[in-house]
Design a protein around this motif. Structure first.
Motif, PDB file in Angstrom:
ATOM      1  N   LEU A   1       0.807  -1.292   0.067  1.00 53.65           N
ATOM      2  CA  LEU A   1      -0.048  -0.147  -0.097  1.00 53.65           C
ATOM      3  C   LEU A   1       0.773   1.146   0.007  1.00 53.65           C
ATOM      4  O   LEU A   1       0.261   2.236  -0.006  1.00 53.65           O
ATOM      5  CB  LEU A   1      -0.979   0.023   1.196  1.00 53.65           C
ATOM      6  N   SER A   2       2.266   1.180   0.167  1.00 50.19           N
ATOM      7  CA  SER A   2       2.894   2.206  -0.245  1.00 50.19           C
ATOM      8  C   SER A   2       2.820   3.263   1.069  1.00 50.19           C
ATOM      9  O   SER A   2       2.610   4.534   0.826  1.00 50.19           O
ATOM     10  CB  SER A   2       2.961   3.125  -1.480  1.00 50.19           C
ATOM     11  N   THR A   3       2.458   2.574   2.213  1.00 47.34           N
ATOM     12  CA  THR A   3       2.163   3.543   3.310  1.00 47.34           C
ATOM     13  C   THR A   3       2.568   2.815   4.508  1.00 47.34           C
ATOM     14  O   THR A   3       3.182   1.983   4.775  1.00 47.34           O
ATOM     15  CB  THR A   3       0.850   3.872   3.627  1.00 47.34           C
TER      16      THR A   3
ATOM     17  N   GLY B   1      -6.049  10.486   7.532  1.00 46.05           N
ATOM     18  CA  GLY B   1      -5.622   9.119   8.463  1.00 46.05           C
ATOM     19  C   GLY B   1      -7.021   8.414   8.955  1.00 46.05           C
ATOM     20  O   GLY B   1      -8.068   9.018   9.154  1.00 46.05           O
ATOM     21  N   ILE B   2      -6.709   7.143   9.294  1.00 42.79           N
ATOM     22  CA  ILE B   2      -7.724   6.583   9.738  1.00 42.79           C
ATOM     23  C   ILE B   2      -7.201   5.625  11.167  1.00 42.79           C
ATOM     24  O   ILE B   2      -6.225   5.055  11.177  1.00 42.79           O
ATOM     25  CB  ILE B   2      -8.334   5.243   8.852  1.00 42.79           C
TER      26      ILE B   2
ATOM     27  N   VAL C   1      -4.449   5.821   4.560  1.00 46.24           N
ATOM     28  CA  VAL C   1      -4.863   5.293   3.285  1.00 46.24           C
ATOM     29  C   VAL C   1      -6.330   5.800   3.070  1.00 46.24           C
ATOM     30  O   VAL C   1      -7.075   6.423   3.717  1.00 46.24           O
ATOM     31  CB  VAL C   1      -5.036   3.888   3.287  1.00 46.24           C
ATOM     32  N   SER C   2      -6.908   5.820   1.820  1.00 50.01           N
ATOM     33  CA  SER C   2      -8.329   6.016   1.343  1.00 50.01           C
ATOM     34  C   SER C   2      -9.082   5.137   1.847  1.00 50.01           C
ATOM     35  O   SER C   2      -8.860   3.972   2.092  1.00 50.01           O
ATOM     36  CB  SER C   2      -8.476   6.149   0.046  1.00 50.01           C
ATOM     37  N   HIS C   3     -10.391   5.444   2.220  1.00 48.38           N
ATOM     38  CA  HIS C   3     -11.538   4.384   2.809  1.00 48.38           C
ATOM     39  C   HIS C   3     -11.466   3.318   1.749  1.00 48.38           C
ATOM     40  O   HIS C   3     -11.844   2.054   2.051  1.00 48.38           O
ATOM     41  CB  HIS C   3     -12.726   5.000   2.803  1.00 48.38           C
TER      42      HIS C   3
END
Length: 326
Positions: A53-55, A81-82, A103-105
């Motif tokens: 996910l490159s995060t 952020g989550i 990440v995106s939802h």
């Protein structure tokens, strides 16, 4: 674009909750390596998130939970952020893993998938501790035992399928014991209750609610099982008109006694069993489709002993050791 973008899909929170309930990680490691397991989990999960996910993840922590069924949750933070909370069972104790990820939802399903992969990798690197041993299920295939563990640590209903005599009630009792619930295990043979008395048996009634009713009222099996497990044997025999009320119990955790003016809340684990093909009953209109799918939160198919020939040596050795000195 992340390497797992092909696996992204749109889900709502309810679907995510159901997914996490069904996929609740259950881990057995040596008690002396519990901390090491979580450290390995963090290392593996961090590496997988960076690779796919490159995060990166932040504030990864774990703590034991006093809540009987800690819930999975998501909380949006600033800057995309989550905050994620994931329940996990280690050596029969419930923990809550908490971390932040940017990440995106739409990538949340990928995050959860990578978390499952990380759990699997960490488990392989820790010594196994066999906390789930029970003479009553000796001789069952490993995949069935895994399903029993999953059922014990899930809040979803369990459906046990198998021929008469394969030990469905025994398995239900093991699930109850492994679940850690403090309430009683209450078994109800749905096929032995006359249809006209089923609701009174299951839900109970208030005082003077009908002709011939008790002056003090009667507790039904649901109320007696509060805090524990209700086992519905031969669930296919439940009258069609009572199935809707059972569905409400599963969905809302409450029921109405006969003659009641308000519902009664209950905290119970529901395990159902049958030797009949429920799918065929659904097609024939004799069993509600929605109730069928609700009961299949965890589904366990128990094979008869004649189909478990590879387990006979294990059973023979066990009984020789147990009774050989008698």
């Amino acid at each position: 674009m992340s390497q797992t973008s092909d696996y992204c899909y749109s889900v709502n929170n309810q679907e995510l909750m159901k997914f996490m309930e069904q996929m609740l990680p259950v881990v057995n490691v040596s008690h002396s390596t519990e901390t090491r397991f979580f450290e390995l989990l963090k290392e593996s999960f961090t590496r997988l998130c960076k690779l796919y996910l490159s995060t990166s993840i932040e504030d990864f922590s774990w703590s034991s939970s006093d809540i009987h069924n800690p819930e999975f949750s998501l909380e949006s933070l600033t800057s995309s952020g989550i905050s994620v909370k994931i329940p996990i069972v280690v050596n029969h104790s419930r923990f809550l893993v908490v971390f932040k990820i940017y990440v995106s939802h739409r990538d949340i399903p990928n995050v959860l998938f990578l978390f499952q992969m990380a759990v699997f990798e960490a488990k392989k690197l820790c010594p196994i501790h066999k906390t789930h041993q029970d003479e009553k299920i000796l001789g069952l295939p490993d995949e069935i035992v895994s399903k029993i563990k999953q059922a014990a640590h899930s809040s979803l209903p369990t459906l046990i399928l198998g021929e008469t005599g394969v030990g469905k009630e025994v398995i239900a009792e093991v699930i109850h014991r492994w679940s850690g619930r403090r309430g009683p295990f209450i078994a109800v043979n749905c096929g032995a209750i006359p249809h006209g008395l089923f609701e009174n048996e299951l839900f109970g009634h208030e005082p003077y609610s009908f002709t011939g009713s008790s002056r003090t009222g009667v507790q039904g099996k649901l109320e007696i099982a509060n805090g524990g497990t209700l086992f519905l044997d031969e669930v296919g025999e439940i009258p069609l008109y009572s199935q809707a009320k059972l569905l409400r119990v599963i969905e809302r955790k409450e029921f109405w006694k006969i003659g009641a003016v308000r519902p009664t809340a209950v905290d119970i684990k529901i395990i159902a069993a049958t030797n009949k093909p429920l799918k065929e009953l659904v097609k024939a209109g004799r069993f509600r489709k929605d109730l069928y799918y609700r009961l299949r939160g965890v589904e366990i198919h128990v094979p008869p002993l004649r189909d478990r020939g590879n387990k006979l040596d294990e059973l023979i050795l066990h009984f020789v050791q147990k009774y050989g000195n008698g």
